[in-house]
Structure formats: structure tokens, C-alpha cells
Design a protein around this motif. Sequence first.
Motif, short mmCIF file in Angstrom:
data_model
loop_
_atom_site.label_atom_id
_atom_site.label_comp_id
_atom_site.label_asym_id
_atom_site.label_seq_id
_atom_site.Cartn_x
_atom_site.Cartn_y
_atom_site.Cartn_z
N ASP A 18 32.99 72.24 -40.23
CA ASP A 18 34.03 73.15 -39.77
C ASP A 18 34.45 74.16 -40.84
O ASP A 18 35.64 74.45 -41.01
CB ASP A 18 35.27 72.38 -39.28
CG ASP A 18 35.10 71.90 -37.85
OD1 ASP A 18 34.31 72.53 -37.11
OD2 ASP A 18 35.74 70.89 -37.48
N LYS A 156 42.96 77.79 -39.62
CA LYS A 156 42.19 76.91 -38.74
C LYS A 156 43.19 75.95 -38.09
O LYS A 156 43.53 74.91 -38.65
CB LYS A 156 41.12 76.19 -39.55
CG LYS A 156 40.10 77.17 -40.16
CD LYS A 156 38.83 76.49 -40.67
CE LYS A 156 39.08 75.63 -41.86
NZ LYS A 156 37.85 75.12 -42.48
N PHE A 158 43.15 73.98 -35.72
CA PHE A 158 42.73 72.63 -35.31
C PHE A 158 42.93 71.60 -36.41
O PHE A 158 42.93 70.41 -36.15
CB PHE A 158 41.28 72.64 -34.81
CG PHE A 158 40.30 73.25 -35.78
CD1 PHE A 158 39.74 72.49 -36.79
CD2 PHE A 158 39.95 74.58 -35.67
CE1 PHE A 158 38.84 73.05 -37.69
CE2 PHE A 158 39.05 75.16 -36.57
CZ PHE A 158 38.49 74.40 -37.57
N SER A 180 39.64 76.69 -32.10
CA SER A 180 38.49 75.79 -32.18
C SER A 180 37.23 76.56 -32.59
O SER A 180 37.16 77.79 -32.42
CB SER A 180 38.26 75.11 -30.82
OG SER A 180 37.88 76.06 -29.87
N THR A 182 34.07 74.74 -32.01
CA THR A 182 33.09 73.75 -31.56
C THR A 182 31.76 74.43 -31.21
O THR A 182 31.74 75.47 -30.54
CB THR A 182 33.64 73.02 -30.31
OG1 THR A 182 34.99 72.63 -30.61
CG2 THR A 182 32.82 71.79 -29.98
N ASP A 183 30.69 73.83 -31.70
CA ASP A 183 29.32 74.34 -31.48
C ASP A 183 29.19 75.81 -31.89
O ASP A 183 28.45 76.58 -31.28
CB ASP A 183 28.91 74.18 -30.00
CG ASP A 183 28.87 72.71 -29.59
OD1 ASP A 183 28.54 71.88 -30.45
OD2 ASP A 183 29.19 72.42 -28.42
N GLU A 185 31.23 78.19 -31.54
CA GLU A 185 31.93 79.18 -30.72
C GLU A 185 33.39 79.28 -31.19
O GLU A 185 34.16 78.33 -31.09
CB GLU A 185 31.90 78.79 -29.24
CG GLU A 185 32.34 79.93 -28.35
CD GLU A 185 32.77 79.46 -26.96
OE1 GLU A 185 33.50 80.21 -26.30
OE2 GLU A 185 32.40 78.34 -26.57
#
Length: 190
Positions: A18, A156, A158, A180, A182-183, A185
Motif C-alpha cells: 500500500d 491514505k 484507509f 482505497s 485496492t488492486d 485502483e
Amino acid sequence: MRQLEEKILAEGTVLPGDILKVGSFLNQRIDTRLLKAMGVEIARLYEGCGVTKIMTIEASGIAIACAAGMEMGVPVLFAKKHRTSNVDGSVYQTIVHSFTHNEDYNVVISRDYLDASDHVLLVDDFLARGQALEGMIELVHLAGAQLTGVAIAIEKCFNGAGDALRRKGVRIESLAMIESMTDGEIVFRS
Ligand code: 5GP
């Protein structure tokens, strides 16, 4: 801040763990037009708040802090990262853990440059787990200065540290808030 969000979407890369890589415009090569715009926005957000000094930690926060400092007409102070503890007592110091480098740093500022008359705006490039920010807040308190607020380029969200500090009453303004990644995106907080 739309301009920063668009730049992150165009040039940011999500790395394992991340980590958002923004070396092309913020952390290694600096987009000076964007930097100036960030300084203008931070100055607008904290206009009339009585800030006397901007503080950051070396190295990546310094450019943004200077951009804001030039707009606001106040000096910029950057805390230095030392691997050894200071022994002569001429500094305020605290320990910050860096998750990106998995290392502890002594973070120090000279007692000569911050005092109880100061109203401090803290600035940094990223807010993730909040260790760097909490270290800076500790230095402000050690000096007996007032914390006016915080300005961050990229939060960030998250990681939760920004919202936890907001709940404690710290004013935090982040120019881009990532909900987020994630992956790979990137989704911004709306
Ligand atoms: P924190 O102490 O809030 O966990 O992390 C803040 C510091 O870690 C920032 O000053 C920044 O240098 C670095 N950092 C944290 N997350 C990232 C990231 O996703 N990308 C980059 N380039 N630096 C990060």
C-alpha cells in the motif's frame, strides 16, 4: 484538490504494501507548478489562523512546507532525522518509526528555533499511520508552542490515523484523500 488528484491518477503507482509512488511529481522530480498551487491552497485553508511557523520533517515535506511558507510569509522549520541520540540537551527530540523504511529515527529540532510564542502549522507529503505527524506534534508540545493545524499533501485515509487525530480535535487538511487503493485502483474520499 482536483489538480493533485488528477496528477495522482495520471502518474501515481501503487506498490506492494500500500505504498503510493509519486516520484515523478512530488518525491523525487517536483512539479513546481503543482507545488506552488499546493502552497496557495494551504495558505488559503489557514488564512487568518495566526500561524507563525511551519514545521515539517526532512526530507520530502520540505518542498511543500516552503511552498506554503512563501505564500503565508512565515518561516519553515524542518526536524532532522538522527540515528543517534542527542546528548547536550540543546534540542527537542522524539522517536519516530518509519513503516516505509522499517526504521526508528530520533527526530530533533533545535530549542533555538521553536518556542512557546509559536503557533505552528505542521506540513508533510503523506499521512499514513501517523507516526511522523505524532512525532511532530510531540515536538510542538515539548516546545510549549500551540498547534494550529496540519496540512498534508496526500492522506491514505484507509490507515485511519488522520481520522483518529481529527476525533482528538486536531485540525487536519489533506489536499488529496485516498479512501482505497485496492488492486492498484485509487479511489478518493468524496
Ligand atoms: P506515517 O508516519 O504517517 O505512517 O508516514 C508518513 C511518512 O511516511 C511520510 O512522511 C512519507 O515520507 C512516508 N510515506 C508513508 N506512506 C507513503 C506512501 O504511500 N508513499 C510515499 N512515497 N511515502 C509514504
